[in-house]
Design a protein around this motif. Structure first.
Motif, short mmCIF file in Angstrom:
data_model
loop_
_atom_site.label_atom_id
_atom_site.label_comp_id
_atom_site.label_asym_id
_atom_site.label_seq_id
_atom_site.Cartn_x
_atom_site.Cartn_y
_atom_site.Cartn_z
N ILE A 6 -10.41 -6.68 3.68
CA ILE A 6 -9.40 -6.42 4.72
C ILE A 6 -8.09 -7.12 4.36
O ILE A 6 -7.00 -6.55 4.47
N PHE A 7 -8.21 -8.37 3.92
CA PHE A 7 -7.03 -9.13 3.50
C PHE A 7 -6.31 -8.44 2.36
O PHE A 7 -5.07 -8.33 2.35
N ALA A 8 -7.07 -7.95 1.38
CA ALA A 8 -6.47 -7.25 0.25
C ALA A 8 -5.75 -5.98 0.70
O ALA A 8 -4.66 -5.67 0.21
N ALA A 9 -6.35 -5.27 1.65
CA ALA A 9 -5.73 -4.04 2.15
C ALA A 9 -4.43 -4.34 2.89
O ALA A 9 -3.42 -3.65 2.73
N VAL A 10 -4.43 -5.39 3.72
CA VAL A 10 -3.22 -5.77 4.46
C VAL A 10 -2.14 -6.23 3.49
O VAL A 10 -0.95 -5.89 3.65
N THR A 11 -2.53 -6.98 2.46
CA THR A 11 -1.56 -7.44 1.46
C THR A 11 -0.93 -6.27 0.73
O THR A 11 0.29 -6.22 0.53
N ALA A 12 -1.76 -5.32 0.31
CA ALA A 12 -1.24 -4.14 -0.40
C ALA A 12 -0.31 -3.33 0.49
O ALA A 12 0.76 -2.89 0.05
N ALA A 13 -0.71 -3.16 1.76
CA ALA A 13 0.15 -2.42 2.69
C ALA A 13 1.46 -3.15 2.91
O ALA A 13 2.54 -2.53 2.97
N GLY A 14 1.40 -4.47 3.05
CA GLY A 14 2.61 -5.26 3.24
C GLY A 14 3.53 -5.19 2.04
O GLY A 14 4.76 -5.07 2.19
N TRP A 15 2.96 -5.25 0.84
CA TRP A 15 3.77 -5.15 -0.37
C TRP A 15 4.48 -3.81 -0.45
O TRP A 15 5.68 -3.74 -0.76
N LEU A 16 3.75 -2.74 -0.20
CA LEU A 16 4.35 -1.41 -0.24
C LEU A 16 5.43 -1.26 0.83
O LEU A 16 6.50 -0.69 0.58
N LEU A 17 5.17 -1.78 2.03
CA LEU A 17 6.12 -1.67 3.12
C LEU A 17 7.42 -2.41 2.81
O LEU A 17 8.51 -1.92 3.11
N LEU A 18 7.30 -3.58 2.17
CA LEU A 18 8.48 -4.38 1.87
C LEU A 18 9.26 -3.86 0.67
O LEU A 18 10.50 -3.88 0.66
N ASN A 19 8.56 -3.38 -0.34
CA ASN A 19 9.20 -3.06 -1.61
C ASN A 19 9.42 -1.58 -1.88
O ASN A 19 10.18 -1.23 -2.78
N ARG A 20 8.77 -0.72 -1.12
CA ARG A 20 8.84 0.71 -1.43
C ARG A 20 9.26 1.58 -0.25
O ARG A 20 9.11 2.80 -0.32
N THR A 21 9.73 0.98 0.83
CA THR A 21 10.09 1.78 2.00
C THR A 21 11.47 1.38 2.53
O THR A 21 11.97 0.28 2.24
N THR A 22 12.05 2.28 3.31
CA THR A 22 13.32 1.99 3.97
C THR A 22 13.16 0.82 4.95
O THR A 22 14.08 0.02 5.12
N PHE A 23 11.99 0.74 5.57
CA PHE A 23 11.74 -0.36 6.51
C PHE A 23 11.90 -1.71 5.81
O PHE A 23 12.50 -2.64 6.36
N GLY A 24 11.37 -1.83 4.62
CA GLY A 24 11.49 -3.08 3.87
C GLY A 24 12.93 -3.39 3.50
O GLY A 24 13.39 -4.54 3.63
N ARG A 25 13.67 -2.38 3.08
CA ARG A 25 15.08 -2.60 2.72
C ARG A 25 15.90 -3.00 3.94
O ARG A 25 16.80 -3.84 3.86
#
Length: 349
Positions: free
Chosen positions: A201-220
């Motif tokens: 679960i932790f790994a999934a949340v980390t991966a989702a957080g990384w994608l959200l921050l680095n690969r989405t408009t939301f992160g920018r």
């Protein structure tokens, strides 16, 4: 007679004018690239620290520390606070702070383990924990984004209120979980290839957080708001709505962490999540997230969590008192902040 306009300067087929607006991206790319390089160096440094800690644990208590069960325990304990830290990282990058994460974890865990909630089984407990976390995050977000309260004050008020409500729900007693599927999730029989489900679960949340921050408009947008909120507003970003979403995200992470803590402990207590806010902030800081906002990495924060959890485990195995452990953590935080200040000075910011 009018003179003809002078011809435009010729730069050749493979050249561009570097004096006009088109040159702006090249100028702004430097700091971002420099931060990326420093983030990589910092992450490698944290990996080096982890390697040293593993070596220390292996030397001081080789049989106990290197045991598979103990390594699984380290990862499992890191998972709960790690999920909270992912949400905290987003909030700090935006220039905010959330002092209520530990209290929200406590409130979500006790609300999810009442007798009425347990009647709905596994789904009822998980759903309640997440919804309570989201609701608390929503309150924080509304107060900060639209009520214009300072994040420190708003989340401090939530800390006190959520702790008080959690105490009122439990009446100071421990609420035991009797739902078998929830308890089974923490047993070795549910491990996947030797990996505890909570770690997955932790790994999934980390991966989702990384994608959200680095690969989405939301992160920018999050980085832009943290770097300069007024400039972000002038660029068309709805700063208030973005901040609301960020505190909702923090609440969601707290709800997930509360469910994980229920699985891990088999109970709900009003003391759950004690000092999680300090641990999450400290992990984010040593991972490279600036308290002033505008910069941060999910990977660095996760490595910070692993460093602190490993230190705690080594100290426990060597029967060292908790005060020494706290001193060591404090020294690490101070060193991390000093490194941040030096990097900012090198940037000229």
């Amino acid at each position: 007679m009018t003179q003809p306009a002078p011809p435009a300067p010729h730069h050749g087929p493979g050249k561009q004018d570097t004096t006009g607006p088109a040159a702006a991206p090249a100028k702004t790319a430097g700091p971002a690239r420099a931060f990326g390089l420093r983030a990589d160096v910092r992450n490698l440094s944290l990996l080096g620290v982890l390697a040293v800690l593993v070596a220390v644990g292996g030397i001081t208590e080789p049989e106990a520390f290197l045991d598979t069960g103990n390594l699984q325990l380290i990862l499992t304990q890191a998972s709960v606070i790690g999920v909270v830290t992912v949400g905290m990282t987003f909030v700090i990058i935006s220039g905010g702070i959330d002092l209520s994460v530990g209290a929200m974890v406590a409130l979500a865990s006790v609300w999810a383990t009442t007798l009425a909630t347990q009647e709905y089984g596994f789904a009822g407990i998980a759903f309640t924990a997440v919804v309570v976390g989201l609701a608390a995050g929503l309150v924080n977000g509304v107060l900060i984004a639209y009520g214009r309260l300072v994040p420190f004050i708003a989340t401090l008020a939530m800390l006190a209120s959520a702790r008080g409500l959690a105490l009122q729900i439990t009446d100071g007693k421990t609420q035991i979980v009797t739902v078998r599927p929830v308890l089974d999730l923490g047993l070795p029989g549910s491990y996947v290839l030797g990996i505890p489900p909570l770690v997955l679960i932790f790994a999934a949340v980390t991966a989702a957080g990384w994608l959200l921050l680095n690969r989405t408009t939301f992160g920018r947008r999050t980085v832009a708001v943290g770097g300069n909120a007024e400039a972000a507003r002038l660029a068309g970003i709805d700063v208030r709505r973005q901040r609301l979403y960020l505190y909702l995200l923090s609440g969601l992470c707290c709800g997930i962490a509360a469910f994980m803590l229920v699985v891990l402990s088999g109970s709900g207590q009003n003391t759950n999540g004690n000092l999680y806010e300090l641990d999450a902030i400290a992990a984010a800081i040593i991972g490279g997230t600036l308290l002033s906002g505008g910069r941060g990495t999910i990977v660095g924060s996760v490595l910070g969590v692993l460093v602190f959890t490993t230190i705690t485990n080594i100290f426990a195995l060597n029967n060292l008192q908790s005060d020494v452990q706290q001193i060591a953590k404090g020294a690490i935080i101070v060193a991390a902040v000093l490194v941040q200040r030096r990097s900012l000075r090198d940037d000229g910011t």
